[in-house]
Enzyme design. Structure first.
Site, PDB file in Angstrom:
ATOM      1  N   HIS A 165      -3.458  -1.390   2.027  1.00 11.91           N
ATOM      2  CA  HIS A 165      -2.174  -1.214   2.105  1.00 11.91           C
ATOM      3  C   HIS A 165      -1.809  -0.138   3.301  1.00 11.91           C
ATOM      4  CE1 HIS A 165       1.873   0.371   1.241  1.00 11.91           C
ATOM      5  NE2 HIS A 165       2.242  -0.637   0.502  1.00 11.91           N
ATOM      6  N   GLN A 214      -2.285   0.159  -7.390  1.00 14.13           N
ATOM      7  CA  GLN A 214      -2.249  -1.354  -8.117  1.00 14.13           C
ATOM      8  C   GLN A 214      -3.063  -1.399  -9.499  1.00 14.13           C
ATOM      9  OE1 GLN A 214       0.038  -3.508  -7.474  1.00 14.13           O
ATOM     10  NE2 GLN A 214       0.748  -2.931  -5.560  1.00 14.13           N
ATOM     11  N   LYS A 218       5.047   2.163 -10.342  1.00 15.95           N
ATOM     12  CA  LYS A 218       4.560   0.898 -10.661  1.00 15.95           C
ATOM     13  C   LYS A 218       3.838   0.695 -12.089  1.00 15.95           C
ATOM     14  CE  LYS A 218       3.004   0.311  -5.843  1.00 15.95           C
ATOM     15  NZ  LYS A 218       3.755  -0.426  -5.371  1.00 15.95           N
ATOM     16  N   CYS A 249       3.031  -4.754   3.222  1.00 20.46           N
ATOM     17  CA  CYS A 249       2.638  -3.813   3.877  1.00 20.46           C
ATOM     18  C   CYS A 249       1.251  -3.874   4.105  1.00 20.46           C
ATOM     19  CB  CYS A 249       3.031  -2.500   2.875  1.00 20.46           C
ATOM     20  SG  CYS A 249       4.706  -2.302   2.752  1.00 20.46           S
ATOM     21  N   ASP A 284      -7.539   4.425  -3.843  1.00 25.73           N
ATOM     22  CA  ASP A 284      -5.897   4.078  -3.736  1.00 25.73           C
ATOM     23  C   ASP A 284      -5.880   3.433  -5.394  1.00 25.73           C
ATOM     24  OD1 ASP A 284      -3.454   3.035  -3.892  1.00 25.73           O
ATOM     25  OD2 ASP A 284      -3.710   2.229  -2.030  1.00 25.73           O
TER      26      ASP A 284
HETATM   27  N1  C6P Z   1       2.645  -1.137  -2.767  1.00 26.00           N
HETATM   28  C1  C6P Z   1       3.834  -3.652  -3.053  1.00 26.00           C
HETATM   29  O1  C6P Z   1       4.998  -4.226  -3.132  1.00 26.00           O
HETATM   30  P1  C6P Z   1       4.279   3.922  -2.841  1.00 26.00           P
HETATM   31  O2  C6P Z   1       5.040   3.062  -2.090  1.00 26.00           O
HETATM   32  O3  C6P Z   1       3.754   5.411  -2.431  1.00 26.00           O
HETATM   33  O4  C6P Z   1       4.611   3.874  -4.478  1.00 26.00           O
HETATM   34  O5  C6P Z   1       2.758   3.258  -2.973  1.00 26.00           O
HETATM   35  C2  C6P Z   1       2.331   2.755  -1.675  1.00 26.00           C
HETATM   36  C3  C6P Z   1       1.152   1.669  -2.250  1.00 26.00           C
HETATM   37  C4  C6P Z   1      -0.226   2.262  -1.819  1.00 26.00           C
HETATM   38  N2  C6P Z   1      -1.337   1.405  -2.016  1.00 26.00           N
HETATM   39  C5  C6P Z   1      -1.140   0.103  -2.770  1.00 26.00           C
HETATM   40  C6  C6P Z   1      -2.244  -0.771  -2.920  1.00 26.00           C
HETATM   41  C7  C6P Z   1       0.247  -0.278  -2.697  1.00 26.00           C
HETATM   42  O6  C6P Z   1       0.245  -1.573  -3.384  1.00 26.00           O
HETATM   43  C8  C6P Z   1       1.257   0.586  -2.515  1.00 26.00           C
HETATM   44  C9  C6P Z   1       2.526  -0.058  -2.807  1.00 26.00           C
HETATM   45  C10 C6P Z   1       3.902  -2.188  -3.085  1.00 26.00           C
HETATM   46  O7  C6P Z   1       2.661  -3.798  -2.917  1.00 26.00           O
HETATM   47  C11 C6P Z   1       4.995  -1.612  -2.047  1.00 26.00           C
HETATM   48  S1  C6P Z   1       4.943  -1.920  -0.324  1.00 26.00           S
END
Ligand code: C6P
Length: 425
Positions: free
Chosen positions: A139, A219, A242, A382, A216
């Site tokens: 991401h 997910q 999430k 993203c 990370d």
């Molecule tokens: N992905 C998706 O629709 P934040 O925005 O900081 O809570 O998380 C960022 C992020 C980091 N790593 C991974 C693997 C992610 O999937 C995400 C967020 C969402 O896939 C919103 S773009």
């Protein structure tokens, strides 16, 4: 009794307990509504999950009865707020494998956690000619901070490629991770492909070369048991929103030896021990990394989200999603030419299913589904570099969670069939 799968997801020997989805759905007020005249089918939890009544009530309760700033006041409300905030920290520490509470740092989300690391650990330890290794399936939140770090420090950003099946290609890992590698940063679960990566195996290779491992888990933390030490990670980042919790709350877990030697990222109130005009000393962990007034209500309500997940059981959640994913694969195969990205073996992936239609654009798919009450995400998610590797500009993505059941997969597939009729394909 517990054992670990090859992907380091802790599984129990006991058979999973089936989730009572009807009862779970009754806990999520938002799901009880019609969208465009149809019962809402929410298949966009990978973007952000919905919130159970317990979490909503915890937010209300905090603002109605307990709100004050934390770690500052000596009055009753300040004590209640501080206690609630610190209770969540202890809960997170348990949730990720029983780590010391001072290793749990609250941020605004996984994105801030990763930026904090890139600045605080990265600027201290990465020098000209050093290497930072990420993967092709990251991401942007796990690409851009490292790209920027590489630019600042004149370091080299390298990637672990993916196979056509959507797994990491580890065949050349030995040449990708070298003694010059300082950081290996990778996702535990891809937000596009659903792939669950063999983090422990990669961590072992990274540690042999002296690199640190940043995971990370944005997910994976919502869907599987996370034991940060079993993953072999040095740092792990994830977001509350999430995993049934409020937005604006994230976690950075790190090994205390590493956190101790890092300078702070944000500076200001709360993160100091003593401030003089000629000298400043830092507060102890974890406060050194929590400057300013945090999202107090959000952190406190995150505790209710974790309790909800505990009650269901992460192993049961993972099993439930595997069942739905298996069923989704079966049903989606009824649509000729529809291509599902990522691993085709359910055991190797989570319940995030990206797909493309040979004719209809993902944005049109999402708009058509929304007009029938079905929420999915469409776009590059993203993950533009991954899209380029996949040769796609966008995908449609359906992602499930604890409140979804197979009837919603039926609704999705039936609607996709209607869509093809509507578009004349
Ligand atoms: N992905 C998706 O629709 P934040 O925005 O900081 O809570 O998380 C960022 C992020 C980091 N790593 C991974 C693997 C992610 O999937 C995400 C967020 C969402 O896939 C919103 S773009």
């Amino acid at each position: 009794m517990s054992s670990k799968t090859k992907n380091n997801i802790v599984s129990t020997i006991e058979p999973p307990v089936e989730l009572d989805v009807a009862a779970i759905r009754a806990d999520f007020p938002i799901l009880d509504q019609k969208i465009n005249g149809h019962t809402l089918v929410y298949l966009d939890s990978a973007a952000s999950s919905q919130k159970p009544r317990e979490v909503i009530n915890a937010l209300l309760e905090h603002y109605r009865h307990n709100h004050s700033n934390i770690h500052r006041g000596l009055h009753t409300l300040a004590e209640r707020s501080t206690e609630g905030y610190e209770k969540t920290r202890s809960h997170v520490a348990q949730f990720i494998g029983g780590v010391p509470t001072e290793e749990v740092i609250f941020t605004s989300g996984a994105t801030e956690s990763l930026n904090l690391l890139a600045y605080a650990w990265g600027d201290l330890n990465v020098h000209e000619g050093d290497e930072i290794v990420i993967t092709e399936m990251e991401h942007h939140a796990n690409i851009v901070p490292w790209f920027q770090l590489a630019q600042r420090r004149k370091a080299i950003l390298k990637t672990i490629p993916i196979t056509v099946c959507g797994h990491l290609d580890l065949s050349n890992l030995d040449t990708i991770i070298t003694p010059r590698t300082k950081i290996v940063a990778l996702c535990h679960m891809s937000n596009v492909l659903g792939t669950i990566n063999p983090v422990a195996e990669i961590a072992e290779a990274a540690h042999k070369k002296g690199a640190i491992v940043v995971v990370d888990a944005a997910q994976s933390a919502p869907h599987t048991t996370i034991d940060v030490r079993a993953l072999g990670a040095d740092f792990v980042a994830f977001s509350s929103h999430k995993m049934l919790g409020p937005t604006g709350v994230g976690v950075l877990w790190g090994r205390s030896e590493l956190l101790e030697e890092m300078p702070p990222f944000n500076t200001g109130g709360e993160m100091i021990r003593e401030v003089r005009f000629d000298k400043i000393t830092w507060n102890e962990l974890p406060h050194k990394f929590e400057a300013g007034t945090p999202n107090i209500a959000g952190v406190i309500a995150f505790d209710a989200a974790l309790s909800y997940l505990d009650k269901l059981g992460m192993y049961n959640i993972h099993h439930h999603e595997m069942e739905i994913t298996r069923y989704a694969f079966e049903r989606l195969s009824e649509l000729d030419g529809l291509e599902i990205q990522g691993p085709q073996v359910v055991e190797d992936r989570g319940g995030t299913i990206s797909f493309t239609d040979p004719v209809i654009h993902p944005h049109d798919i999402s708009t058509f589904l929304d007009s029938h009450g079905i929420a999915i995400r469409a776009g590059h998610h993203c993950a533009q570099p991954l899209m380029r590797v996949m040769g796609k500009v966008a995908t449609a993505r359906a992602s499930c969670y604890v409140y979804n059941d197979k009837s919603e997969i039926d609704a999705l597939v039936d609607c996709l069939k209607d869509m093809r009729k509507y578009f004349g394909v």
